[in-house]
Design a protein around this motif. Sequence first.
Motif, PDB file in Angstrom:
ATOM      1  N   ASP A   1     -14.351  -5.285 -12.284  1.00 31.85           N
ATOM      2  CA  ASP A   1     -14.130  -3.936 -12.864  1.00 31.85           C
ATOM      3  C   ASP A   1     -14.102  -3.389 -11.361  1.00 31.85           C
ATOM      4  N   LEU A   2     -14.324  -2.263 -11.473  1.00 36.27           N
ATOM      5  CA  LEU A   2     -14.517  -1.707 -10.119  1.00 36.27           C
ATOM      6  C   LEU A   2     -14.700  -0.130 -11.349  1.00 36.27           C
ATOM      7  N   THR A   3     -16.512  -0.069 -10.956  1.00 38.91           N
ATOM      8  CA  THR A   3     -16.948   0.662 -11.358  1.00 38.91           C
ATOM      9  C   THR A   3     -16.898   1.910 -10.105  1.00 38.91           C
TER      10      THR A   3
ATOM     11  N   THR B   1      -8.792   1.798 -17.659  1.00 42.79           N
ATOM     12  CA  THR B   1      -9.166   2.629 -18.984  1.00 42.79           C
ATOM     13  C   THR B   1     -10.005   3.822 -19.520  1.00 42.79           C
ATOM     14  N   THR B   2      -9.164   4.823 -18.481  1.00 43.15           N
ATOM     15  CA  THR B   2      -8.585   6.523 -18.436  1.00 43.15           C
ATOM     16  C   THR B   2      -7.277   6.488 -18.355  1.00 43.15           C
TER      17      THR B   2
ATOM     18  N   ALA C   1     -13.397   2.247  -6.261  1.00 37.38           N
ATOM     19  CA  ALA C   1     -13.173   3.546  -7.097  1.00 37.38           C
ATOM     20  C   ALA C   1     -13.426   4.816  -6.999  1.00 37.38           C
ATOM     21  N   TYR C   2     -12.810   5.957  -7.527  1.00 37.35           N
ATOM     22  CA  TYR C   2     -14.346   7.166  -7.206  1.00 37.35           C
ATOM     23  C   TYR C   2     -13.619   8.528  -8.215  1.00 37.35           C
TER      24      TYR C   2
ATOM     25  N   HIS D   1     -13.538   2.851 -15.873  1.00 40.48           N
ATOM     26  CA  HIS D   1     -13.748   2.277 -14.831  1.00 40.48           C
ATOM     27  C   HIS D   1     -12.310   1.601 -14.116  1.00 40.48           C
ATOM     28  N   LEU D   2     -11.714   1.453 -12.854  1.00 43.45           N
ATOM     29  CA  LEU D   2     -10.658   0.375 -13.233  1.00 43.45           C
ATOM     30  C   LEU D   2     -10.698  -0.605 -12.958  1.00 43.45           C
ATOM     31  N   THR D   3     -10.326  -1.607 -12.987  1.00 37.44           N
ATOM     32  CA  THR D   3      -9.858  -3.530 -12.886  1.00 37.44           C
ATOM     33  C   THR D   3      -9.343  -3.563 -11.688  1.00 37.44           C
TER      34      THR D   3
END
Length: 346
Positions: free
Chosen positions: A41-43, A74-75, A143-144, A152-154
């Motif tokens: 995961d990339l928070t 996830t969005t 990610a930002y 988040h991205l993964t």
Amino acid sequence: MFIAGLGVMLGALWSVPSHAAGATVTGAGSVTRGVLAVDTDLTPGVTIDLVRRSMTLSAGEKRHLRGRLEATSTTTGIVGLTQRIRCLNASGATVPVVAASARNHEGSDTTTYATPGHLPLYADLLFTAPAAGTYTCVLQGTAYSSLPGSYHLTAVASNTWLESDDTDRSGARWWQNPACESDDSAGACTYLGGGAARPDAWVFYDDGTPVYKWQAHPDAVSVSAQANLELTTCYQGTASCAASMEVYPRGKNAVVDARFELVQLDATGHACRTNSVTARRTITDDAHHAVGYSFLTDVPIDPACGTRTFLLRIYVKHVSGQTVKIDGIQSGATSLTNGIAFNNFN
């Protein structure tokens, strides 16, 4: 809802060859690929180390590194994504230059990627050891976003990797264009479009980059070259361009033509043989940033030219739509637009 920063988007604009671990590539010997073992995961706001490769090198020894980061989201909203290849010395200090590419992930429901919802980014670095020692090169992801809520991205396992040469790339050369910060508050970047912008430009040639004449190795049987060109659309209200360059509202998009050239010179310093590849690129405002890749492989060295001297450059012409910014060096060390020339010895 694009977030300011190193969120340069990467479009699949040219074919992107990838070499399997241990494969033989012309002039380079074997290549080792380290692969991300598990989905990671990339928070937003956190830089994550994804794949590492350590190498013990002599002073001046060179390695070509290529990284690939494939991400899901996830969005359905837009989230910026940046990948970097960063090499560290034994003390843990970054050894410039850092290679980067980025793009906004346009959401989990995006169908314009090769695999719906899966955004791939690539970056390339020619690393030269400044001194003998052990260096660790790392593929990183960030990610930002300014979107509210939790998401988040993964980084996708197996499809995220870092490749590196196992042997020296003797005589290879790295090009990078001048400083161009993300917000360009100083107005230092090169812009293409209407109004105050230029209609066209030669990257690595008339954009403030010192013109470098590269000498192919005396034992090289041919040469190869590649370039990564990163562009940003300058819609009204973006935080990524000088305000004077923001002409149209978001949604106009941009179209540019690009021609990558490797030019062999004659004894008078003029063009003798020009090798080139062209592409028309559309950069959407949702993507906002886009990197295009170009490759010229196994280019013959023409003895009739009388020299083994080459120029490497990219001609970029604005066709329509938004003004675009040619991205350059950020924070003094991070390269978004760059080129590499290689000697081929077999």
